[in-house]
Motif scaffolding. Structure first.
Motif, PDB file in Angstrom:
ATOM      1  N   PHE A 361       5.552 -11.302   7.738  1.00 54.82           N
ATOM      2  CA  PHE A 361       4.151 -11.732   7.852  1.00 54.82           C
ATOM      3  C   PHE A 361       3.736 -11.798   9.315  1.00 54.82           C
ATOM      4  N   GLN A 362       4.597 -12.357  10.147  1.00 54.18           N
ATOM      5  CA  GLN A 362       4.279 -12.476  11.570  1.00 54.18           C
ATOM      6  C   GLN A 362       4.007 -11.106  12.190  1.00 54.18           C
ATOM      7  N   GLU A 363       4.882 -10.140  11.905  1.00 53.09           N
ATOM      8  CA  GLU A 363       4.716  -8.802  12.469  1.00 53.09           C
ATOM      9  C   GLU A 363       3.529  -8.071  11.837  1.00 53.09           C
ATOM     10  N   GLY A 364       3.162  -8.476  10.642  1.00 52.68           N
ATOM     11  CA  GLY A 364       2.054  -7.829   9.957  1.00 52.68           C
ATOM     12  C   GLY A 364       0.683  -8.266  10.417  1.00 52.68           C
ATOM     13  N   VAL A 365       0.609  -9.366  11.159  1.00 52.22           N
ATOM     14  CA  VAL A 365      -0.700  -9.862  11.596  1.00 52.22           C
ATOM     15  C   VAL A 365      -0.832  -9.935  13.118  1.00 52.22           C
ATOM     16  N   GLU A 366       0.178  -9.472  13.848  1.00 57.16           N
ATOM     17  CA  GLU A 366       0.108  -9.496  15.310  1.00 57.16           C
ATOM     18  C   GLU A 366       0.548  -8.150  15.877  1.00 57.16           C
ATOM     19  N   GLY A 367      -0.019  -7.774  17.014  1.00 54.51           N
ATOM     20  CA  GLY A 367       0.342  -6.516  17.663  1.00 54.51           C
ATOM     21  C   GLY A 367      -0.220  -5.325  16.909  1.00 54.51           C
ATOM     22  N   ASN A 368       0.639  -4.345  16.652  1.00 55.49           N
ATOM     23  CA  ASN A 368       0.226  -3.169  15.890  1.00 55.49           C
ATOM     24  C   ASN A 368       0.216  -3.510  14.409  1.00 55.49           C
ATOM     25  N   THR A 369      -0.925  -3.935  13.914  1.00 54.92           N
ATOM     26  CA  THR A 369      -1.049  -4.382  12.518  1.00 54.92           C
ATOM     27  C   THR A 369      -1.461  -3.255  11.583  1.00 54.92           C
ATOM     28  N   HIS A 370      -1.688  -2.049  12.111  1.00 54.18           N
ATOM     29  CA  HIS A 370      -2.314  -0.994  11.320  1.00 54.18           C
ATOM     30  C   HIS A 370      -1.345  -0.157  10.495  1.00 54.18           C
ATOM     31  N   SER A 371      -0.051  -0.192  10.792  1.00 56.55           N
ATOM     32  CA  SER A 371       0.862   0.680  10.061  1.00 56.55           C
ATOM     33  C   SER A 371       0.832   0.357   8.571  1.00 56.55           C
ATOM     34  N   VAL A 372       1.156   1.363   7.741  1.00 55.90           N
ATOM     35  CA  VAL A 372       1.125   1.172   6.291  1.00 55.90           C
ATOM     36  C   VAL A 372       2.111   0.089   5.878  1.00 55.90           C
ATOM     37  N   ARG A 373       3.312   0.138   6.432  1.00 55.04           N
ATOM     38  CA  ARG A 373       4.339  -0.846   6.082  1.00 55.04           C
ATOM     39  C   ARG A 373       3.896  -2.261   6.443  1.00 55.04           C
ATOM     40  N   LYS A 374       3.346  -2.459   7.626  1.00 54.21           N
ATOM     41  CA  LYS A 374       2.942  -3.803   8.042  1.00 54.21           C
ATOM     42  C   LYS A 374       1.726  -4.291   7.246  1.00 54.21           C
ATOM     43  N   THR A 375       0.846  -3.359   6.915  1.00 51.67           N
ATOM     44  CA  THR A 375      -0.291  -3.730   6.067  1.00 51.67           C
ATOM     45  C   THR A 375       0.208  -4.187   4.703  1.00 51.67           C
ATOM     46  N   TYR A 376       1.131  -3.426   4.138  1.00 54.81           N
ATOM     47  CA  TYR A 376       1.722  -3.803   2.843  1.00 54.81           C
ATOM     48  C   TYR A 376       2.454  -5.132   2.940  1.00 54.81           C
ATOM     49  N   ASN A 377       3.252  -5.312   3.990  1.00 54.47           N
ATOM     50  CA  ASN A 377       4.060  -6.535   4.124  1.00 54.47           C
ATOM     51  C   ASN A 377       3.192  -7.787   4.116  1.00 54.47           C
ATOM     52  N   ARG A 378       2.118  -7.763   4.893  1.00 52.34           N
ATOM     53  CA  ARG A 378       1.307  -8.984   4.968  1.00 52.34           C
ATOM     54  C   ARG A 378       0.590  -9.254   3.648  1.00 52.34           C
ATOM     55  N   LEU A 379       0.169  -8.188   2.950  1.00 51.94           N
ATOM     56  CA  LEU A 379      -0.459  -8.371   1.645  1.00 51.94           C
ATOM     57  C   LEU A 379       0.549  -8.886   0.620  1.00 51.94           C
ATOM     58  N   ARG A 380       1.721  -8.309   0.631  1.00 51.00           N
ATOM     59  CA  ARG A 380       2.735  -8.654  -0.378  1.00 51.00           C
ATOM     60  C   ARG A 380       3.236 -10.086  -0.209  1.00 51.00           C
ATOM     61  N   VAL A 381       3.623 -10.455   1.013  1.00 47.00           N
ATOM     62  CA  VAL A 381       4.239 -11.777   1.193  1.00 47.00           C
ATOM     63  C   VAL A 381       3.214 -12.899   0.987  1.00 47.00           C
ATOM     64  N   TRP A 382       1.941 -12.662   1.335  1.00 49.45           N
ATOM     65  CA  TRP A 382       0.934 -13.687   1.067  1.00 49.45           C
ATOM     66  C   TRP A 382       0.691 -13.809  -0.434  1.00 49.45           C
ATOM     67  N   GLY A 383       0.705 -12.691  -1.128  1.00 45.88           N
ATOM     68  CA  GLY A 383       0.581 -12.732  -2.585  1.00 45.88           C
ATOM     69  C   GLY A 383       1.726 -13.478  -3.230  1.00 45.88           C
ATOM     70  N   GLU A 384       2.942 -13.246  -2.744  1.00 48.55           N
ATOM     71  CA  GLU A 384       4.116 -13.952  -3.282  1.00 48.55           C
ATOM     72  C   GLU A 384       4.015 -15.448  -3.009  1.00 48.55           C
ATOM     73  N   ALA A 385       3.512 -15.799  -1.829  1.00 48.67           N
ATOM     74  CA  ALA A 385       3.364 -17.220  -1.492  1.00 48.67           C
ATOM     75  C   ALA A 385       2.350 -17.891  -2.411  1.00 48.67           C
ATOM     76  N   LEU A 386       1.267 -17.188  -2.707  1.00 51.53           N
ATOM     77  CA  LEU A 386       0.262 -17.747  -3.614  1.00 51.53           C
ATOM     78  C   LEU A 386       0.809 -17.903  -5.030  1.00 51.53           C
ATOM     79  N   LEU A 387       1.596 -16.942  -5.476  1.00 47.85           N
ATOM     80  CA  LEU A 387       2.189 -17.038  -6.808  1.00 47.85           C
ATOM     81  C   LEU A 387       3.088 -18.272  -6.931  1.00 47.85           C
TER      82      LEU A 387
END
Length: 410
Positions: A361-387
């Protein structure tokens, strides 16, 4: 309308430029260099009256959407006109040719051109026909507008001299690469804090969707709260923020890691299919309003979409667009939104935990946030946290062959 801290400047966390990290662009450098070598740059000294005539004839593309994004105050506009009257050096204007080589896009100098248009009373904006104010040297014409000066026989000669005053104008021809136009724009506007490529995008991809996007971004109460201003953002960052949300909602499976190209594609596709998709787009934009308000309700107006700094026990001052991405992704769903507001403390604590200890999550929202993997990571882990903290079920995005696979929350 009640907006706290109205007109307070909002600082956005800087995201790495796509051109620095886009492998596709780097691998195509030879092709880009060949296109650059074909570009012809000429210098000319156009008079104020010539520039005004070019805008009025629509040879310089300067439509109403650009005119209502007014950044300069009356004092700055007045002193620009005063500088022209005094013959002071004026920063150059940069235009790029389009279509038949007789029409021009504004690459640099939008506010200067708008000020000329307004002073002569030929603009469609609210500052049209403004009166000069706070002049430093020509205090004798403070409080006068163009028509008043024109009707004063003692000032007519000076207005004639204003008409023939020249401004260095750079004409860039033979630009057949959108990448190159963006790079020229960004390099010229690097001095402008938070400059947005949306200004150029609105010109490059005109259409019914882009008109809707601009109108809604101006009316949006949610964007007014994000930008802490009752006025539309002069650099169209509000417009781009709404476009980013729409793009991720409709086309996330087509995202390839270059945000600029992705937003261009979103504009092109929705312009082409506007008759078919306009109702769906309007509906999802309505949900944007509800989602932003829910995020504010949960995190507070000062803290929402900001990183939690665990070592300082506070939130980061900069507004984080990548965090807003993940919040909007889930909170546009009414069931998730209502459940999150009912479990506010648990949701806030889950977010703080991700900021403090989840590296993806940290790497997905700071620095180079545009990569597909980092975009997916931040979406996925926040979704898991909400679940984990909400007593509901919903779908999460999947990752396959460097693509985000997502068919809806339900």
């Amino acid at each position: 309308m009640s907006i706290s801290h109205i007109n307070e400047e909002v600082i956005f966390l800087e995201e790495d430029d796509d051109t620095k990290t886009n492998l596709e662009f780097r691998s195509d450098q030879k092709s880009e260099l060949e296109k650059i070598q074909k570009v012809i740059v000429t210098n000319t000294d156009w008079s104020v009256s010539t520039i005004l005539d070019q805008i009025i004839r629509e040879n310089i593309y300067f439509d109403f959407r650009i005119q209502r994004r007014d950044e300069w105050d009356i004092t700055k506009k007045s002193r620009f006109i005063e500088s022209l009257l005094l013959g002071f050096p004026i920063p150059q204007i940069v235009l790029a040719t389009r279509k038949n080589d007789k029409e021009f896009l504004v690459i640099d100098g939008k506010q200067r051109l708008l000020t000329i248009l307004q002073f002569y009373g030929r603009s469609q904006s609210h500052n049209n026909g403004f009166a000069l104010n706070n002049l430093e040297f020509r205090t004798d014409i403070n409080g006068k507008n163009y028509e008043q000066l024109k009707n004063d026989i003692f000032k007519q000669k000076e207005l004639d001299e204003l008409d023939i005053q020249t401004i260095r104008t750079i004409l860039v021809r033979n630009v057949d690469s959108v990448n190159l136009l963006y790079n020229i724009f960004l390099r010229l506007n690097v001095k402008t804090t938070g400059s947005s490529t949306q200004e150029l995008r609105q010109v490059l991809y005109p259409g019914a969707f882009n008109e809707f996007l601009d109108n809604r971004s101006i009316k949006s109460q949610a964007l007014k709260k994000i930008f802490k201003s009752s006025k539309p953002d002069a650099r169209m960052r509000d417009n781009e923020l709404l476009l980013r949300y729409i793009g991720f909602h409709f086309f996330i499976s087509e995202y390839r890691g270059n945000l600029r190209n992705f937003l261009d594609m979103t504009c092109q596709k929705l312009n082409q299919s506007w008759n078919e998709k306009n109702y769906r787009v309007q509906t999802i934009v309505d949900k944007f309003e509800e989602a932003v308000q829910a995020i504010i309700n949960i995190f507070g107006e000062r803290n929402f979409s900001r990183m939690w700094l665990n070592n300082e026990n506070t939130y980061q001052a900069s507004f984080n667009k990548a965090i807003l991405d993940v919040m909007l992704f889930y909170f546009t769903d009414e069931i998730i939104r209502q459940a999150a507001e009912a479990h506010q403390e648990e949701v806030v604590n889950a977010f703080k935990k991700l900021c403090s200890s989840n590296r993806d999550f940290q790497e997905g929202v700071e620095g180079n946030t545009h990569s597909v993997r980092k975009t997916y990571n931040r979406l996925r882990v926040w979704g898991e946290a909400l679940l984990e903290v909400l007593d509901i079920e919903f779908n999460l995005p999947e990752f396959m062959e460097n693509h985000i696979i997502f068919n809806g929350l339900r």
